[in-house]
Design a protein around this motif. Structure first.
Motif, PDB file in Angstrom:
ATOM      1  N   TYR A  33       6.220  52.830  71.549  1.00 38.22           N
ATOM      2  CA  TYR A  33       6.948  53.795  72.228  1.00 38.22           C
ATOM      3  C   TYR A  33       6.689  55.084  71.535  1.00 38.22           C
ATOM      4  O   TYR A  33       6.586  55.271  70.228  1.00 38.22           O
ATOM      5  N   TYR A  35       8.321  59.231  71.518  1.00 37.96           N
ATOM      6  CA  TYR A  35       9.283  59.879  72.004  1.00 37.96           C
ATOM      7  C   TYR A  35       9.186  61.362  71.308  1.00 37.96           C
ATOM      8  O   TYR A  35       8.560  61.586  70.269  1.00 37.96           O
ATOM      9  N   GLN A  37      11.780  64.698  70.367  1.00 36.10           N
ATOM     10  CA  GLN A  37      13.260  64.952  70.236  1.00 36.10           C
ATOM     11  C   GLN A  37      13.389  66.576  69.993  1.00 36.10           C
ATOM     12  O   GLN A  37      12.690  67.063  69.058  1.00 36.10           O
ATOM     13  N   GLY A  40      19.151  69.734  71.853  1.00 36.62           N
ATOM     14  CA  GLY A  40      19.907  69.499  73.084  1.00 36.62           C
ATOM     15  C   GLY A  40      19.189  68.670  74.425  1.00 36.62           C
ATOM     16  O   GLY A  40      19.979  68.498  75.427  1.00 36.62           O
ATOM     17  N   MET A  41      18.276  67.982  74.088  1.00 33.86           N
ATOM     18  CA  MET A  41      17.521  67.608  74.995  1.00 33.86           C
ATOM     19  C   MET A  41      17.449  65.866  74.515  1.00 33.86           C
ATOM     20  O   MET A  41      17.195  65.170  75.444  1.00 33.86           O
ATOM     21  N   GLY A  42      18.142  65.558  73.513  1.00 37.15           N
ATOM     22  CA  GLY A  42      17.911  64.012  73.086  1.00 37.15           C
ATOM     23  C   GLY A  42      16.650  63.589  72.976  1.00 37.15           C
ATOM     24  O   GLY A  42      15.699  64.367  72.550  1.00 37.15           O
ATOM     25  N   LEU A  43      16.540  62.162  73.246  1.00 31.80           N
ATOM     26  CA  LEU A  43      14.957  61.688  72.920  1.00 31.80           C
ATOM     27  C   LEU A  43      14.476  61.384  74.347  1.00 31.80           C
ATOM     28  O   LEU A  43      15.038  61.070  75.222  1.00 31.80           O
ATOM     29  N   TYR A  48       4.481  54.923  76.451  1.00 34.68           N
ATOM     30  CA  TYR A  48       4.767  53.665  76.041  1.00 34.68           C
ATOM     31  C   TYR A  48       3.779  52.654  76.338  1.00 34.68           C
ATOM     32  O   TYR A  48       3.072  52.722  77.161  1.00 34.68           O
ATOM     33  N   PHE A  90       8.636  60.727  67.482  1.00 31.60           N
ATOM     34  CA  PHE A  90       9.102  59.680  67.116  1.00 31.60           C
ATOM     35  C   PHE A  90       8.367  58.545  67.502  1.00 31.60           C
ATOM     36  O   PHE A  90       8.152  58.425  68.892  1.00 31.60           O
ATOM     37  N   PHE A 108      12.627  52.418  64.931  1.00 33.77           N
ATOM     38  CA  PHE A 108      12.107  53.804  64.768  1.00 33.77           C
ATOM     39  C   PHE A 108      11.534  54.254  63.418  1.00 33.77           C
ATOM     40  O   PHE A 108      11.832  53.689  62.498  1.00 33.77           O
ATOM     41  N   PRO A 110      10.133  57.407  60.717  1.00 34.16           N
ATOM     42  CA  PRO A 110      10.593  58.426  60.343  1.00 34.16           C
ATOM     43  C   PRO A 110      10.423  59.747  60.990  1.00 34.16           C
ATOM     44  O   PRO A 110      11.186  60.853  60.647  1.00 34.16           O
ATOM     45  N   ARG A 113       7.341  66.106  62.102  1.00 33.40           N
ATOM     46  CA  ARG A 113       7.815  67.418  62.622  1.00 33.40           C
ATOM     47  C   ARG A 113       6.638  68.359  62.801  1.00 33.40           C
ATOM     48  O   ARG A 113       5.764  68.848  61.929  1.00 33.40           O
TER      49      ARG A 113
END
Lengths: 117, 116
Positions: A33, A35, A37, A40-43, A48, A90, A108, A110, A113
């Motif tokens: 997968y 994702y 991040q 304020g939005m989560g993942l 996938y 991620f 997951f 690390p 960024r």
């Protein structure tokens, strides 16, 4: 076992540049997968791969492409980066067992960024 | 579709205080439920899980009970430590998605800060 590894850890791009984020897992998992991040939005799931040879869109696929290179590796490509793609990315993997159980823990990496200027 | 709602943060506590982070869900069928923890600068780690109604997941002093009647999976710890400062995510795993894949649906996360 290293688990899930991601490269690079940090990246700065200019708008319009392209790059590929790499992910590899050594747990012999079937599913992988990607994702992103954001505060304020989560993942949010980008893409996938349920098993080697298959990929599917997640919640926010626009502007991204993926490749499941083999069972171990799953890469995410930004063809023309935009500032809205500034985020932490991620990669995760899971065993992806068949059967009637709905349980499937994800492991997951690390994170990468990414800043797009 | 599936969804997870967890309490908004941030949550700030003193060391040894009691912690509750609320999580409720909407899902069809019988999902499995998870709590993940993310320490600063790191990826997510599984904290605990429960796969059926009335199951209690526990790890590192944290507990959560799968309550199907209230569609909840609240995280609790009796005495928090400074080292528990992190972001906590509630998640659920939906039923089989036409193959050997189980997608996770995450809540937005709750930032916990524990002061000495």
């Amino acid at each position: 076992n290293a688990g899930v590894t991601q490269t690079p850890k940090f990246q700065v791009l200019k708008t319009g540049q392209s790059m590929t984020l790499q992910c590899a897992q050594d747990m012999n998992h079937n599913s992988m997968y990607w994702y992103r991040q954001d505060p304020g939005m989560g993942l949010r799931l980008i893409y996938y791969s349920a098993s080697e040879g298959t990929t599917d869109k997640g919640e926010v696929p626009n502007g991204y492409n993926v490749s499941r290179l083999n069972k171990r590796e799953f890469s995410l490509r930004l063809e023309s980066a935009a500032p809205s793609q500034t985020s932490v990315y991620f990669c995760a993997s899971s065993p992806g067992t068949s059967g009637f159980s709905s349980y499937n823990e994800q492991f997951f990496g690390p994170g990468t960024r990414l800043t797009v200027l | 579709g599936n969804s997870v709602t967890q309490m908004e943060g941030p949550v700030t506590l003193s060391e040894e205080a009691f912690l509750t982070i609320n999580c409720t869900y909407t899902a069809t069928g019988y999902p499995s439920l998870f709590w993940y923890v993310q320490y600063p600068g790191e990826g997510l780690q599984l904290l605990l899980k429960a796969t059926k109604a009335d199951d209690k997941g526990s790890n590192k002093g944290f507990e959560a009970t799968y309550r199907k009647e209230t569609t909840s999976f609240h995280l609790e710890k009796g005495s928090v430590q400074v080292s528990d400062s992190a972001v906590y995510f509630c998640a659920l795993s939906g039923v089989r998605d036409g193959g050997s894949n189980y997608k996770l649906t995450f809540g937005k996360g709750t930032l916990l800060t524990v002061n000495p």
